[in-house]
Enzyme design. Structure first.
Site, PDB file in Angstrom:
ATOM      1  N   THR A  47       5.830 -40.300 -12.174  1.00  0.00           N
ATOM      2  CA  THR A  47       5.090 -39.245 -12.860  1.00  0.00           C
ATOM      3  C   THR A  47       3.865 -39.815 -13.554  1.00  0.00           C
ATOM      4  O   THR A  47       2.747 -39.301 -13.406  1.00  0.00           O
ATOM      5  CB  THR A  47       5.990 -38.555 -13.901  1.00  0.00           C
ATOM      6  OG1 THR A  47       7.158 -38.044 -13.267  1.00  0.00           O
ATOM      7  CG2 THR A  47       5.249 -37.422 -14.594  1.00  0.00           C
ATOM      8  N   THR A  48       4.067 -40.895 -14.322  1.00  0.00           N
ATOM      9  CA  THR A  48       2.972 -41.499 -15.072  1.00  0.00           C
ATOM     10  C   THR A  48       1.936 -42.109 -14.143  1.00  0.00           C
ATOM     11  O   THR A  48       0.753 -42.181 -14.478  1.00  0.00           O
ATOM     12  CB  THR A  48       3.519 -42.563 -16.041  1.00  0.00           C
ATOM     13  OG1 THR A  48       4.629 -42.013 -16.761  1.00  0.00           O
ATOM     14  CG2 THR A  48       2.470 -43.020 -17.031  1.00  0.00           C
ATOM     15  N   TYR A 110       9.730 -27.563  -7.651  1.00  0.00           N
ATOM     16  CA  TYR A 110       9.264 -26.275  -7.133  1.00  0.00           C
ATOM     17  C   TYR A 110      10.327 -25.546  -6.319  1.00  0.00           C
ATOM     18  O   TYR A 110      10.581 -24.363  -6.557  1.00  0.00           O
ATOM     19  CB  TYR A 110       7.975 -26.410  -6.308  1.00  0.00           C
ATOM     20  CG  TYR A 110       7.405 -25.046  -5.955  1.00  0.00           C
ATOM     21  CD1 TYR A 110       6.715 -24.304  -6.911  1.00  0.00           C
ATOM     22  CD2 TYR A 110       7.603 -24.467  -4.697  1.00  0.00           C
ATOM     23  CE1 TYR A 110       6.239 -23.036  -6.617  1.00  0.00           C
ATOM     24  CE2 TYR A 110       7.124 -23.207  -4.393  1.00  0.00           C
ATOM     25  CZ  TYR A 110       6.443 -22.499  -5.359  1.00  0.00           C
ATOM     26  OH  TYR A 110       5.982 -21.243  -5.072  1.00  0.00           O
ATOM     27  N   TYR A 136      16.379 -39.293 -10.917  1.00  0.00           N
ATOM     28  CA  TYR A 136      15.443 -38.992 -11.999  1.00  0.00           C
ATOM     29  C   TYR A 136      15.540 -37.512 -12.322  1.00  0.00           C
ATOM     30  O   TYR A 136      15.138 -36.676 -11.517  1.00  0.00           O
ATOM     31  CB  TYR A 136      14.030 -39.391 -11.562  1.00  0.00           C
ATOM     32  CG  TYR A 136      12.910 -39.098 -12.532  1.00  0.00           C
ATOM     33  CD1 TYR A 136      13.130 -38.817 -13.877  1.00  0.00           C
ATOM     34  CD2 TYR A 136      11.588 -39.119 -12.092  1.00  0.00           C
ATOM     35  CE1 TYR A 136      12.088 -38.561 -14.745  1.00  0.00           C
ATOM     36  CE2 TYR A 136      10.529 -38.875 -12.945  1.00  0.00           C
ATOM     37  CZ  TYR A 136      10.787 -38.589 -14.275  1.00  0.00           C
ATOM     38  OH  TYR A 136       9.739 -38.339 -15.128  1.00  0.00           O
ATOM     39  N   ARG A 141       9.790 -30.581 -15.865  1.00  0.00           N
ATOM     40  CA  ARG A 141       8.709 -30.700 -14.889  1.00  0.00           C
ATOM     41  C   ARG A 141       9.097 -30.141 -13.524  1.00  0.00           C
ATOM     42  O   ARG A 141       8.229 -29.733 -12.755  1.00  0.00           O
ATOM     43  CB  ARG A 141       8.297 -32.166 -14.720  1.00  0.00           C
ATOM     44  CG  ARG A 141       7.762 -32.810 -15.982  1.00  0.00           C
ATOM     45  CD  ARG A 141       7.174 -34.172 -15.702  1.00  0.00           C
ATOM     46  NE  ARG A 141       5.850 -34.044 -15.117  1.00  0.00           N
ATOM     47  CZ  ARG A 141       4.716 -34.441 -15.708  1.00  0.00           C
ATOM     48  NH1 ARG A 141       4.751 -34.990 -16.907  1.00  0.00           N
ATOM     49  NH2 ARG A 141       3.564 -34.287 -15.112  1.00  0.00           N
ATOM     50  N   LYS A 164      17.653 -41.975 -14.421  1.00  0.00           N
ATOM     51  CA  LYS A 164      16.674 -41.853 -15.500  1.00  0.00           C
ATOM     52  C   LYS A 164      16.807 -40.447 -16.035  1.00  0.00           C
ATOM     53  O   LYS A 164      16.519 -39.477 -15.342  1.00  0.00           O
ATOM     54  CB  LYS A 164      15.255 -42.103 -14.974  1.00  0.00           C
ATOM     55  CG  LYS A 164      14.172 -41.862 -16.017  1.00  0.00           C
ATOM     56  CD  LYS A 164      12.774 -41.963 -15.419  1.00  0.00           C
ATOM     57  CE  LYS A 164      11.711 -41.636 -16.459  1.00  0.00           C
ATOM     58  NZ  LYS A 164      10.337 -41.660 -15.904  1.00  0.00           N
ATOM     59  N   ILE A 206      12.940 -46.180 -19.053  1.00  0.00           N
ATOM     60  CA  ILE A 206      11.776 -46.176 -18.172  1.00  0.00           C
ATOM     61  C   ILE A 206      10.692 -45.469 -18.968  1.00  0.00           C
ATOM     62  O   ILE A 206      10.776 -44.262 -19.221  1.00  0.00           O
ATOM     63  CB  ILE A 206      12.079 -45.505 -16.827  1.00  0.00           C
ATOM     64  CG1 ILE A 206      13.129 -46.338 -16.071  1.00  0.00           C
ATOM     65  CG2 ILE A 206      10.805 -45.363 -15.990  1.00  0.00           C
ATOM     66  CD1 ILE A 206      13.583 -45.741 -14.752  1.00  0.00           C
TER      67      ILE A 206
END
Length: 295
Positions: A47-48, A110, A136, A141, A164, A206
């Site tokens: 993501t980051t 989504y 994750y 999100r 995570k 993380i």
């Protein structure tokens, strides 16, 4: 008990971008600094790292470059999850082939799969992986939440070794620890919950914070794990204002601004993300200076 990929802090590293593409020189400089500062692992194309707006070629190039640059000094964890299971399988196979040490598999976004669909998707990806996989869970999100019960099913897969957790719900994370036991390692996916998750038996974090404070984020984890719970808690609480500033706009907008201020990158993001609002950025920079960061 399965093998632990890392203990302590892994940096969910940014991808330095310009209008022309990826700045691999800056990525290499940042990787070298992270390792010199004592980070325990590095996560790329998550993501980051803006993995969702990298092209397929860029995604693969970042993974390959990072593996070669790090050269076994710390584990390299590649973000290879997708809302398209077939694409995630292909990307996972590639990351395995070029030498990534583990995969980070986000819940499909989504599509909003059922728990049955989530389990089937993760099992198929893990079947095709030759390296360990980290689930994750970040429902804020993705629009879907991996339940503790589903996690317990997935934890039985030999290639699924960790999760995570960024659901933000400590009770849910406690349930994962209760149901899965030694079948799965738990990593905090939220920098404001590192110590609470370690207290439930977590192995580390993380982290976004460690993009700018790698030594300190790792130290916080290891203090706790070495028995200095009071020292670790003090660090967690002392850094809360900075952590809040790093998440006052959607990640990675603030950390990109922070890294740009440190000279690691341009303050450039791919749409639909846009640079940080000026008043938020000024507050973030002030808090970075308070934390001893030279900006």
């Amino acid at each position: 008990m399965k093998n632990t990929i890392f203990t302590g802090a892994a940096t969910a590293i940014i991808t330095p971008l310009t209008e022309a593409g990826i700045d691999f020189d800056k990525l290499g400089e940042m990787i070298e600094w992270q390792i010199a500062e004592g980070i325990d692992a590095i996560v790329v194309t998550g993501t980051t790292g803006e993995g969702s707006t990298l092209t397929d070629e860029e995604h693969k190039a970042v993974i390959k470059y990072s593996v070669e640059k790090i050269a076994g000094r710390v584990p390299v964890i590649a973000g290879t999850g997708s809302n398209d299971t077939a694409y995630a399988i292909d990307l996972t196979k590639y990351a395995c082939e070029v030498g990534a040490d583990a995969m980070l598999l986000v819940t499909p976004y989504y599509n909003k799969a059922t728990q049955k669909g989530l389990i089937k998707s993760f099992e198929l990806i893990a079947d095709e992986s030759t390296k360990p996989c980290i689930l994750y869970n970040v429902p804020s999100r993705t629009g879907c939440n991996l339940t503790p019960e589903s996690c317990a099913v997935l934890a039985k897969h030999p290639n699924i070794v960790a999760i995570k957790e960024a659901c933000g719900n400590i009770s849910q994370i406690a349930q994962i620890a209760h149901l899965c036991g030694d079948d799965i390692d738990i990593y905090s996916g939220n920098d404001d919950q590192i110590i609470p998750i370690l207290s439930l038996g977590g192995k580390g974090v993380i982290s976004v914070l460690s993009n700018i404070l790698p030594k300190e984020t790792s130290e916080m984890c290891h203090k706790y794990l070495d028995g200095d719970t009071a020292g670790a808690l003090k660090m967690q609480l002392d850094y809360l204002p900075l952590i809040d500033a790093l998440f006052c706009e959607v990640n990675p907008i603030p950390v990109k601004a922070a890294c740009a201020a440190m000279g690691w990158c341009e303050n450039y993001l791919r749409l639909p993300l846009t640079p940080m609002e000026k008043d938020h950025e000024e507050k973030l920079i002030a808090l970075m200076r308070e934390a001893g960061i030279n900006v």
